[in-house]
Write an enzyme that holds these catalytic residues in place. Structure first.
Site, short mmCIF file in Angstrom:
data_model
loop_
_atom_site.label_atom_id
_atom_site.label_comp_id
_atom_site.label_asym_id
_atom_site.label_seq_id
_atom_site.Cartn_x
_atom_site.Cartn_y
_atom_site.Cartn_z
N ASP A 6 0.87 -1.18 0.00
CA ASP A 6 0.00 0.00 0.00
C ASP A 6 0.90 1.23 0.00
O ASP A 6 1.28 1.72 -1.06
CB ASP A 6 -0.89 -0.11 1.24
CG ASP A 6 -1.97 0.94 1.33
OD1 ASP A 6 -2.53 1.31 0.29
OD2 ASP A 6 -2.27 1.40 2.44
N PHE B 294 -10.10 -0.15 -0.54
CA PHE B 294 -9.89 -1.15 0.50
C PHE B 294 -10.44 -2.50 0.05
O PHE B 294 -11.61 -2.62 -0.31
CB PHE B 294 -10.56 -0.72 1.80
CG PHE B 294 -10.20 -1.62 2.95
CD1 PHE B 294 -9.00 -1.45 3.64
CD2 PHE B 294 -11.03 -2.66 3.32
CE1 PHE B 294 -8.66 -2.30 4.68
CE2 PHE B 294 -10.70 -3.52 4.36
CZ PHE B 294 -9.51 -3.34 5.04
P1 5GP Z 1 1.86 -0.56 3.79
O1 5GP Z 1 2.93 -0.55 4.85
O2 5GP Z 1 2.35 -0.94 2.42
O3 5GP Z 1 1.09 0.74 3.78
O4 5GP Z 1 0.76 -1.56 4.29
C1 5GP Z 1 0.76 -2.91 4.07
C2 5GP Z 1 -0.24 -3.56 4.98
O5 5GP Z 1 -1.42 -2.76 5.17
C3 5GP Z 1 -0.70 -4.85 4.36
O6 5GP Z 1 0.13 -5.93 4.70
C4 5GP Z 1 -2.11 -4.97 4.91
O7 5GP Z 1 -2.08 -5.63 6.15
C5 5GP Z 1 -2.57 -3.56 5.11
N1 5GP Z 1 -3.41 -3.08 3.98
C6 5GP Z 1 -3.12 -2.13 3.08
N2 5GP Z 1 -4.12 -1.97 2.19
C7 5GP Z 1 -5.08 -2.85 2.54
C8 5GP Z 1 -6.38 -3.16 1.99
O8 5GP Z 1 -6.87 -2.61 1.00
N3 5GP Z 1 -7.07 -4.15 2.62
C9 5GP Z 1 -6.60 -4.80 3.73
N4 5GP Z 1 -7.38 -5.76 4.25
N5 5GP Z 1 -5.39 -4.53 4.26
C10 5GP Z 1 -4.64 -3.56 3.68
#
Ligand code: 5GP
Length: 175
Positions: free
Chosen positions: A104, A153
């Site tokens: 993300d 999401f």
């Molecule tokens: P980042 O550090 O890249 O922002 O976040 C990664 C983590 O955020 C992922 O491993 C996941 O747990 C959570 N995450 C990010 N986007 C989503 C989403 O659209 N749905 C869900 N269920 N989790 C997300």
């Protein structure tokens, strides 16, 4: 359609599309790592299904382990740091493939890779099922991407909403 607590999720990526893409990624990784015996490092909880499906379709000798990333407030100034829990194997001189559910902002995967790099692996690659390019805050090279998606999401196939919804074979998106 799936309703969890106050939110409604609608179909987004079908189980069949996911499984076909997992097969493609597994075939590519099997080619790229021929003769190398990589260590697959799955990031719990979200990547549990993707890592397992990817792993069982690899046709090369390989190992799998799982880690968990815990957030903790270190100091006021450093903000939230992330710590890797559960890695019992040595990563020194190993070819690592870190398997994530979704990238993300990219902050989680960057921290995980930085910490793994401290163990002097031979190489690190990243495999993520989903990637939201529009949300990316930190430049990160993703080696294997299942699907690029818009900044919405999603849930299912390992991804949760408030702990629930991980056990759907399809991926759904918030309505
Ligand atoms: P980042 O550090 O890249 O922002 O976040 C990664 C983590 O955020 C992922 O491993 C996941 O747990 C959570 N995450 C990010 N986007 C989503 C989403 O659209 N749905 C869900 N269920 N989790 C997300």
């Amino acid at each position: 359609m799936l309703t969890i607590k106050d939110k409604t999720f609608v179909p987004f990526i079908t189980a069949e599309t996911i499984q076909n893409r997992v097969l493609e990624l597994a075939a590519q990784i099997s080619l790229d790592y021929a003769g190398k015996q990589p260590l697959i490092v799955g990031v719990l909880n979200g990547a549990v299904l993707f890592a397992a499906d990817l792993f069982r379709n690899l046709t090369i000798p390989c190992e799998i382990t799982f880690i968990r990333v815990a957030s903790y407030q270190a100091t006021e100034s450093s903000g939230k740091l992330k710590q890797i829990l559960g890695l019992s194997e040595s990563v020194t001189d190993r070819h690592l493939i870190v398997v994530e559910d979704i990238v993300d902002t990219g902050l989680t995967i960057c921290e995980v890779c930085d910490q793994l790099r401290a163990g002097n692996p031979a190489s690190i690659a990243i495999a993520t099922l989903l990637f939201k390019p529009a949300a990316l805050k930190k430049e990160v090279a993703l080696d294997y991407v299942g699907f690029e998606i818009e900044n919405r999401f999603v849930l299912g196939y390992g991804l949760d909403y408030d702990g629930l919804g991980r056990n759907t074979k399809d991926i759904l998106v918030l309505q």
